[in-house]
Design a protein around this motif. Structure first.
Motif, PDB file in Angstrom:
ATOM      1  N   TRP A 294      51.886  32.459  -9.639  1.00 46.16           N
ATOM      2  CA  TRP A 294      50.610  32.347  -9.622  1.00 46.16           C
ATOM      3  C   TRP A 294      49.748  31.024 -10.847  1.00 46.16           C
ATOM      4  CZ3 TRP A 294      46.581  36.186  -8.615  1.00 46.16           C
ATOM      5  CH2 TRP A 294      46.083  37.705  -7.526  1.00 46.16           C
ATOM      6  N   HIS A 295      48.886  31.099 -10.275  1.00 44.44           N
ATOM      7  CA  HIS A 295      47.885  29.579 -11.234  1.00 44.44           C
ATOM      8  C   HIS A 295      48.130  30.291 -12.767  1.00 44.44           C
ATOM      9  CE1 HIS A 295      47.710  26.038  -8.557  1.00 44.44           C
ATOM     10  NE2 HIS A 295      47.362  26.807  -7.938  1.00 44.44           N
ATOM     11  N   GLY A 296      48.609  29.656 -13.406  1.00 46.81           N
ATOM     12  CA  GLY A 296      47.756  30.011 -15.057  1.00 46.81           C
ATOM     13  C   GLY A 296      46.615  31.026 -15.389  1.00 46.81           C
ATOM     14  N   ASN A 297      46.031  29.865 -14.989  1.00 47.18           N
ATOM     15  CA  ASN A 297      44.158  30.448 -15.455  1.00 47.18           C
ATOM     16  C   ASN A 297      43.730  32.027 -14.277  1.00 47.18           C
ATOM     17  OD1 ASN A 297      44.187  28.661 -12.444  1.00 47.18           O
ATOM     18  ND2 ASN A 297      42.680  27.678 -12.864  1.00 47.18           N
ATOM     19  N   ALA A 298      44.170  31.931 -12.953  1.00 47.30           N
ATOM     20  CA  ALA A 298      44.400  33.100 -11.770  1.00 47.30           C
ATOM     21  C   ALA A 298      44.790  34.105 -12.650  1.00 47.30           C
ATOM     22  CB  ALA A 298      44.905  32.629 -10.732  1.00 47.30           C
ATOM     23  N   LYS A 299      46.156  34.127 -13.865  1.00 49.91           N
ATOM     24  CA  LYS A 299      46.656  34.953 -14.508  1.00 49.91           C
ATOM     25  C   LYS A 299      45.997  35.651 -15.173  1.00 49.91           C
ATOM     26  CE  LYS A 299      50.776  36.435 -16.955  1.00 49.91           C
ATOM     27  NZ  LYS A 299      52.022  35.760 -17.085  1.00 49.91           N
ATOM     28  N   ARG A 300      45.371  34.799 -15.998  1.00 42.38           N
ATOM     29  CA  ARG A 300      44.313  34.513 -17.379  1.00 42.38           C
ATOM     30  C   ARG A 300      43.127  35.760 -17.036  1.00 42.38           C
ATOM     31  NH1 ARG A 300      46.716  30.013 -19.076  1.00 42.38           N
ATOM     32  NH2 ARG A 300      45.173  29.170 -17.483  1.00 42.38           N
ATOM     33  N   TRP A 301      42.185  34.990 -15.591  1.00 43.58           N
ATOM     34  CA  TRP A 301      41.571  36.306 -15.454  1.00 43.58           C
ATOM     35  C   TRP A 301      41.820  37.132 -15.405  1.00 43.58           C
ATOM     36  CZ3 TRP A 301      38.938  38.497 -11.366  1.00 43.58           C
ATOM     37  CH2 TRP A 301      38.201  38.426 -11.040  1.00 43.58           C
ATOM     38  N   VAL A 302      42.220  37.674 -14.008  1.00 45.36           N
ATOM     39  CA  VAL A 302      43.700  38.611 -14.099  1.00 45.36           C
ATOM     40  C   VAL A 302      43.140  39.390 -15.300  1.00 45.36           C
ATOM     41  CG1 VAL A 302      44.306  40.371 -12.750  1.00 45.36           C
ATOM     42  CG2 VAL A 302      44.175  38.001 -11.585  1.00 45.36           C
ATOM     43  N   LEU A 303      43.690  39.420 -16.270  1.00 44.35           N
ATOM     44  CA  LEU A 303      44.166  39.693 -17.289  1.00 44.35           C
ATOM     45  C   LEU A 303      43.110  40.543 -18.023  1.00 44.35           C
ATOM     46  CD1 LEU A 303      47.706  38.463 -18.600  1.00 44.35           C
ATOM     47  CD2 LEU A 303      47.179  40.747 -17.470  1.00 44.35           C
ATOM     48  N   ALA A 304      42.064  39.814 -18.508  1.00 39.95           N
ATOM     49  CA  ALA A 304      41.063  39.202 -19.157  1.00 39.95           C
ATOM     50  C   ALA A 304      40.294  40.138 -18.529  1.00 39.95           C
ATOM     51  CB  ALA A 304      40.178  38.010 -19.246  1.00 39.95           C
ATOM     52  N   ASN A 305      39.727  40.564 -17.000  1.00 38.20           N
ATOM     53  CA  ASN A 305      39.529  41.600 -16.159  1.00 38.20           C
ATOM     54  C   ASN A 305      39.821  42.623 -15.755  1.00 38.20           C
ATOM     55  OD1 ASN A 305      36.235  40.208 -15.458  1.00 38.20           O
ATOM     56  ND2 ASN A 305      37.980  38.350 -15.492  1.00 38.20           N
ATOM     57  N   ARG A 306      40.986  42.939 -16.312  1.00 36.19           N
ATOM     58  CA  ARG A 306      42.064  43.911 -15.150  1.00 36.19           C
ATOM     59  C   ARG A 306      41.298  45.078 -16.324  1.00 36.19           C
ATOM     60  NH1 ARG A 306      46.868  43.925 -19.463  1.00 36.19           N
ATOM     61  NH2 ARG A 306      45.858  42.451 -21.521  1.00 36.19           N
ATOM     62  N   GLU A 307      40.706  45.778 -16.741  1.00 36.61           N
ATOM     63  CA  GLU A 307      40.309  46.956 -16.847  1.00 36.61           C
ATOM     64  C   GLU A 307      38.691  47.002 -16.042  1.00 36.61           C
ATOM     65  OE1 GLU A 307      41.358  49.221 -18.237  1.00 36.61           O
ATOM     66  OE2 GLU A 307      42.544  48.241 -19.165  1.00 36.61           O
ATOM     67  N   ALA A 308      37.841  46.402 -15.234  1.00 32.16           N
ATOM     68  CA  ALA A 308      36.701  46.167 -14.888  1.00 32.16           C
ATOM     69  C   ALA A 308      37.740  46.080 -12.932  1.00 32.16           C
ATOM     70  CB  ALA A 308      36.093  45.086 -14.418  1.00 32.16           C
ATOM     71  N   LEU A 309      38.652  45.475 -13.014  1.00 30.42           N
ATOM     72  CA  LEU A 309      39.231  45.875 -11.803  1.00 30.42           C
ATOM     73  C   LEU A 309      40.554  46.895 -11.278  1.00 30.42           C
ATOM     74  CD1 LEU A 309      41.785  42.236 -11.857  1.00 30.42           C
ATOM     75  CD2 LEU A 309      39.280  42.760 -11.035  1.00 30.42           C
ATOM     76  N   LYS A 310      40.635  47.805 -12.404  1.00 32.80           N
ATOM     77  CA  LYS A 310      41.294  48.997 -12.764  1.00 32.80           C
ATOM     78  C   LYS A 310      40.483  49.808 -11.695  1.00 32.80           C
ATOM     79  CE  LYS A 310      44.665  48.197 -16.077  1.00 32.80           C
ATOM     80  NZ  LYS A 310      45.252  48.647 -16.909  1.00 32.80           N
TER      81      LYS A 310
END
Length: 171
Positions: free
Chosen positions: A61-77
């Motif tokens: 995946w694009h690095g910026n997508a990975k960073r966004w998912v990781l930065a927002n992981r608690e909200a996504l969970k």
């Protein structure tokens, strides 16, 4: 009515078109949809459901997508989340189990590292529109003998979006 965020990363513009189709389909299912490129750093915390996608570069995946998912992981969970991946690998036979498994494997590291358990993962063919790539990328694609053209199947994207709408709690 549910609020859904559709966020995507793209290098050539291919994934933007897929994300736009997903957003249209979710809106037709009754959701209020916010469509945003990952560079806009959209906020996932106040959204009912999220769909996140990326194109593939060098098997990731694009690095910026990975960073966004990781930065927002608690909200996504904390809310229904679906992932999607666009990849040229599926251009010639999107039903080939080996190709499906290969493209799914590009998404699995995001799931494992973030701990986000998506309600679904959409896998879609991408494009090789040479004008959309840099010279080094074009040379790599040519050396790989990658097929040239737009292989996105918007009917398949719409069908997946309609099915995932139910899994996101929209219908």
């Amino acid at each position: 009515m549910s609020n859904v965020l559709v966020v995507y990363a793209t290098g050539s513009g291919c994934t933007a078109g897929v994300a736009e189709q997903i957003a249209r389909s979710l809106a037709e299912a009754g959701a209020t949809v916010e469509l945003a490129p990952v560079e806009d750093d959209p906020v996932a915390a106040d959204i009912d459901a999220v769909v996140v996608g990326s194109g593939i570069r060098a098997g990731q995946w694009h690095g910026n997508a990975k960073r966004w998912v990781l930065a927002n992981r608690e909200a996504l969970k904390g809310r229904p989340t679906a992932f999607f991946t666009c990849c040229l690998t599926m251009a010639t036979d999107a039903e080939d189990p080996q190709k499906v498994a290969q493209v799914r494997a590009y998404t699995d590291p995001i799931i494992a590292e973030s701990g986000v358990e998506p309600v679904d993962v959409g896998l879609f063919a991408g494009w090789n529109e040479l004008k959309s790539f840099s010279l080094p990328e074009r040379l790599i694609l040519k050396a790989m003998k990658a097929p040239v053209g737009d292989f996105r199947d918007f009917s398949a994207v719409a069908a997946w979006s309609e099915a995932v709408a139910r899994k996101l709690g929209l219908s």
